[in-house]
Design an enzyme around this catalytic site. Structure first.
Site, short mmCIF file in Angstrom:
data_model
loop_
_atom_site.label_atom_id
_atom_site.label_comp_id
_atom_site.label_asym_id
_atom_site.label_seq_id
_atom_site.Cartn_x
_atom_site.Cartn_y
_atom_site.Cartn_z
N GLU A 54 -6.08 0.04 7.92
CA GLU A 54 -4.73 0.18 8.49
C GLU A 54 -4.72 1.02 9.77
OE1 GLU A 54 -1.17 0.67 6.37
OE2 GLU A 54 -1.78 -0.53 4.64
N HIS A 86 -2.04 7.24 1.40
CA HIS A 86 -3.15 7.11 0.46
C HIS A 86 -3.99 8.38 0.50
CE1 HIS A 86 -3.25 2.56 -0.29
NE2 HIS A 86 -2.22 2.76 0.51
#
Length: 409
Positions: free
Chosen positions: A49, A272
């Site tokens: 990402e 995350h």
């Protein structure tokens, strides 16, 4: 090589959640990630990402002194988001984009535009050939009604097949990334069972971090707490998987995850948690082949379960294709009817116009738009049907081969 000490490899994995204009504190967090990587001096940093190439270039500029080699995988409309920083030479790279990755009309999710893929890097470390895979699978937006489960199972199958067919010349295989699957999900069981990859969390000798190794935790300020209500401790969807081939064996000496905030900082690296694995690679005492588990009876059940999920997705895709085809036919019939009415007025038939001209034109425009959209979606779902049919057939053949192998034992 037998007299050489074991090779210690420190691996850093993180889904960076770096969406330009959308992710909170993106620039600050990218800077923080760069600072941490330069200070810690990991051997490999595998990131997901990193959607902006500008962010990648900023990281590369900051990390050049510590990580002489790096690569950014380009894919899809806005990119794959995958990049790797390495202290060791990258000999070769390859990208495989998954055949199914959500739907273009699901704009609120956006996975289709990302070009989800798996990137392969061939790296030579102290004479040992590593095949390093970094990937990011389709997200799970609703566990109770997971419309993307068949796509994610197809991705897991393609990932397993890709690793199986491209790792034959490797000494060590390493897979890292955001798999968007819980440890017990059919996709992760299929991936590990088919490839023989080991889970660093399950095998590590020392662990430090979030309970159960979770990488999405309520303590993270970027997490929507309501989404994690069914999972009070959080969920584990980011992995470091590995296996040794040919003459080498790999074990995980230690595994560390961050716990909501970056060490010594007030904000997290991402939504995350980072996963940091220390792997030990050493020669086998006796040369032997891969310890893959493709003959185990449990794998038969896993492949059969995965095939069932693919067939469920296939039936759904066929219904969607039928609905779009029917809508296209209705729109075409409406346009033909309007054309016939317009033609009748041109040839001089004295039939009254049932609609005002403006309403008639607006209806024609609407029918044209519906026809075009329906045709595009019909083509898209036809491709989806073909991909699901192909995967289901591959699984059928694999299942038959496994059953034949078991029956011959």
């Amino acid at each position: 090589m037998d007299t050489d000490p074991p090779l210690q490899l420190r691996v850093f994995n993180l889904n960076c959640w770096a969406i330009r204009y959308l992710s909170k504190l993106r620039q600050e967090r990218i800077g923080l990630i760069g600072d941490t990587l330069s200070q810690e001096g990991f051997d490999l940093a595998l990131l997901q990402e990193v959607w902006s190439e500008r962010d990648y270039r900023e990281l590369k500029q900051k990390l050049t002194a510590c990580y002489s080699y790096s690569h950014y995988f380009k894919s899809g409309v806005i990119g794959s988001g995958l990049c790797v920083f390495s202290r060791y030479p990258i000999l070769d790279t390859f990208l495989y984009q998954y055949s199914l990755n959500g739907y273009p009309y699901m704009l609120q999710h956006g996975d289709w535009f990302c070009g989800k893929a798996v990137g392969l890097l061939v790296i030579k470390i102290c004479g040992i050939i590593f095949h390093v895979y970094v990937t990011h699978l389709h997200a799970e937006y609703c566990r109770d009604k997971d419309a993307y489960l068949p796509h994610r199972v197809v991705q897991a199958w393609e990932l397993a097949q890709f690793i199986q067919h491209t790792s034959k010349g490797a000494d060590v295989v390493l897979l890292s990334g955001d798999l968007n699957m819980h440890p017990g999900d059919v996709g992760i069981r299929l991936l590990r069972g088919w490839t023989g990859l080991r889970d660093s969390f399950a095998d590590t000798e020392r662990f430090e971090g979030c309970e159960d190794g979770c990488t999405l935790v309520p303590a993270n300020c970027f997490i929507n707490k309501e989404e994690l209500q069914p999972f009070p401790l959080g969920i584990r969807i980011d992995y470091v998987l590995y296996k040794g081939l040919s003459r080498f064996v790999v074990k995980c000496d230690s595994l560390v995850t961050t716990t909501g905030t970056a060490p010594g900082k007030s904000i997290p690296y991402s939504d995350h948690e980072a996963v940091i694995a220390t792997l030990c690679v050493k020669p086998r005492e006796e040369a032997k082949g891969s310890s893959g588990s493709t003959g185990e009876p449990e794998l038969v059940d896993v492949v059969d379960e995965a095939r069932t999920e693919v067939r469920v997705g296939l039936h759904t895709a066929e219904r969607q294709r039928y609905s779009n085809g029917r809508m296209a036919i209705l729109a075409l019939l409406l346009l033909l009817l309007q054309a016939a009415m317009g033609l009748s007025s041109l040839v001089g038939w004295d039939s009254p116009q049932p609609f005002p001209k403006f309403s008639f034109s607006l209806l024609s425009l609407l029918a044209t738009v519906v026809l075009l959209l329906s045709m595009v979606l019909y083509v898209f779902h036809t491709i989806e049907v073909k991909m699901l049919q192909g995967t289901e057939e591959q699984m059928r053949l694999a299942l038959q081969a496994l059953q034949d192998k078991l029956s011959s034992l």
